[in-house]
Design an enzyme around this catalytic site. Sequence first.
Site, mmCIF file in Angstrom:
data_model
loop_
_atom_site.group_PDB
_atom_site.id
_atom_site.type_symbol
_atom_site.label_atom_id
_atom_site.label_comp_id
_atom_site.label_asym_id
_atom_site.label_seq_id
_atom_site.Cartn_x
_atom_site.Cartn_y
_atom_site.Cartn_z
ATOM 1 N N ASP A 169 -51.834 85.216 29.284
ATOM 2 C CA ASP A 169 -52.786 84.643 28.322
ATOM 3 C C ASP A 169 -52.121 83.399 27.728
ATOM 4 O O ASP A 169 -51.040 83.494 27.134
ATOM 5 C CB ASP A 169 -53.095 85.666 27.234
ATOM 6 C CG ASP A 169 -54.159 85.198 26.258
ATOM 7 O OD1 ASP A 169 -54.374 83.971 26.138
ATOM 8 O OD2 ASP A 169 -54.768 86.050 25.588
ATOM 9 N N ASN A 185 -55.031 73.590 32.615
ATOM 10 C CA ASN A 185 -56.487 73.575 32.751
ATOM 11 C C ASN A 185 -57.171 74.545 31.788
ATOM 12 O O ASN A 185 -58.282 74.303 31.346
ATOM 13 C CB ASN A 185 -56.870 73.939 34.192
ATOM 14 C CG ASN A 185 -58.340 74.288 34.322
ATOM 15 O OD1 ASN A 185 -59.199 73.432 34.270
ATOM 16 N ND2 ASN A 185 -58.619 75.581 34.470
ATOM 17 N N SER A 188 -61.096 66.246 27.044
ATOM 18 C CA SER A 188 -62.535 66.005 27.164
ATOM 19 C C SER A 188 -62.877 64.669 26.521
ATOM 20 O O SER A 188 -62.295 64.303 25.493
ATOM 21 C CB SER A 188 -63.330 67.109 26.469
ATOM 22 O OG SER A 188 -64.709 66.770 26.412
ATOM 23 N N TYR A 222 -64.853 72.000 19.063
ATOM 24 C CA TYR A 222 -64.218 71.772 20.364
ATOM 25 C C TYR A 222 -63.713 70.332 20.459
ATOM 26 O O TYR A 222 -62.592 70.080 20.913
ATOM 27 C CB TYR A 222 -65.236 72.063 21.467
ATOM 28 C CG TYR A 222 -64.716 71.893 22.879
ATOM 29 C CD1 TYR A 222 -63.727 72.728 23.389
ATOM 30 C CD2 TYR A 222 -65.265 70.928 23.721
ATOM 31 C CE1 TYR A 222 -63.283 72.592 24.694
ATOM 32 C CE2 TYR A 222 -64.821 70.780 25.029
ATOM 33 C CZ TYR A 222 -63.831 71.622 25.510
ATOM 34 O OH TYR A 222 -63.397 71.484 26.805
ATOM 35 N N LYS A 269 -59.880 69.046 20.928
ATOM 36 C CA LYS A 269 -59.458 68.189 22.043
ATOM 37 C C LYS A 269 -58.804 66.900 21.529
ATOM 38 O O LYS A 269 -57.874 66.382 22.156
ATOM 39 C CB LYS A 269 -60.649 67.866 22.941
ATOM 40 C CG LYS A 269 -61.130 69.034 23.789
ATOM 41 C CD LYS A 269 -60.048 69.536 24.736
ATOM 42 C CE LYS A 269 -60.584 70.568 25.713
ATOM 43 N NZ LYS A 269 -59.540 71.110 26.629
ATOM 44 N N VAL A 326 -68.828 68.273 34.321
ATOM 45 C CA VAL A 326 -68.829 69.077 35.542
ATOM 46 C C VAL A 326 -69.945 70.108 35.472
ATOM 47 O O VAL A 326 -70.216 70.686 34.414
ATOM 48 C CB VAL A 326 -67.464 69.761 35.736
ATOM 49 C CG1 VAL A 326 -67.440 70.585 37.017
ATOM 50 C CG2 VAL A 326 -66.356 68.710 35.763
#
Length: 266
Positions: free
Chosen positions: A56, A84, A143, A163, A167, A196
């Site tokens: 993890d 990733n 991102s 988020y 980032k 994506v």
Amino acid sequence: MSSYVVTGASRGIGLEFVKQLSSNSENQVFAIVRNKATATRLQDLSRNNVIMLESDVTDAEALNLAAAEVSKATINKLDYLINNAGSATASGVTLDRYPSPEAVEKDLLDDFKNNAISVVHTINAFLPLLENGSAKKVLTLSSGIGDLDLTLAGEGNIALASYAIAKAALNMVVAKYAALFKADGFVFLAISPGLVDVSATKESPPTAGALEEMKMLSKGIPKVAPHFKGPITPEESVKMQLEVFNRWTVEETGAFVSHFGNKQWL
């Protein structure tokens, strides 16, 4: 032979990294997953040069154990690390629309832990091996929504707030490591994989919250990327990311770029 560690390798972009890197039989790829039992797509790949490890990325001790396993197999060295793994909360609300202070704090802390702190733990765990490697290169998936200029450019970019904040912090994490280890020949790079195809990166359909956030984000696309034709596949994204990563040099270490190698996020 080059050695790679890829986190979040059970599906989507992470799995595609493993596929493309292991297609060269001379590469040794260590695929880190949270749960081996559910990493069926990775298991089905069935390649001799792919070693699956369970860990993890939010657990520093577990990552140290994974690094110890890599060390045994590579005689204490690693050439490339690809961060990733990461995740986004799917609240579907902007910062001013949370139902309570506790709710906004939870999303912010969860995203910060999963996308910024996790990378610090991962880099620290594998850093001793990277120091002995021949490449000393670290790729971290960020991102485009963590870019300040993009956020200010379109109304849709108010989505995915916690988020995006995480980032943006991650990009600073990469810059800090780059500044610290530039003299040692390390190359650290933060990269946006592009937009994506969601259906290709999830084991199950996206949640209602995720769909709402995608709808909000899409409102700003015409303003910042009028050429945009739609999401790309994991295969296209990873191919482009690797092309950028492979040509990146120590003189450019610490940068935050897109899969095009510049600030064109979409």
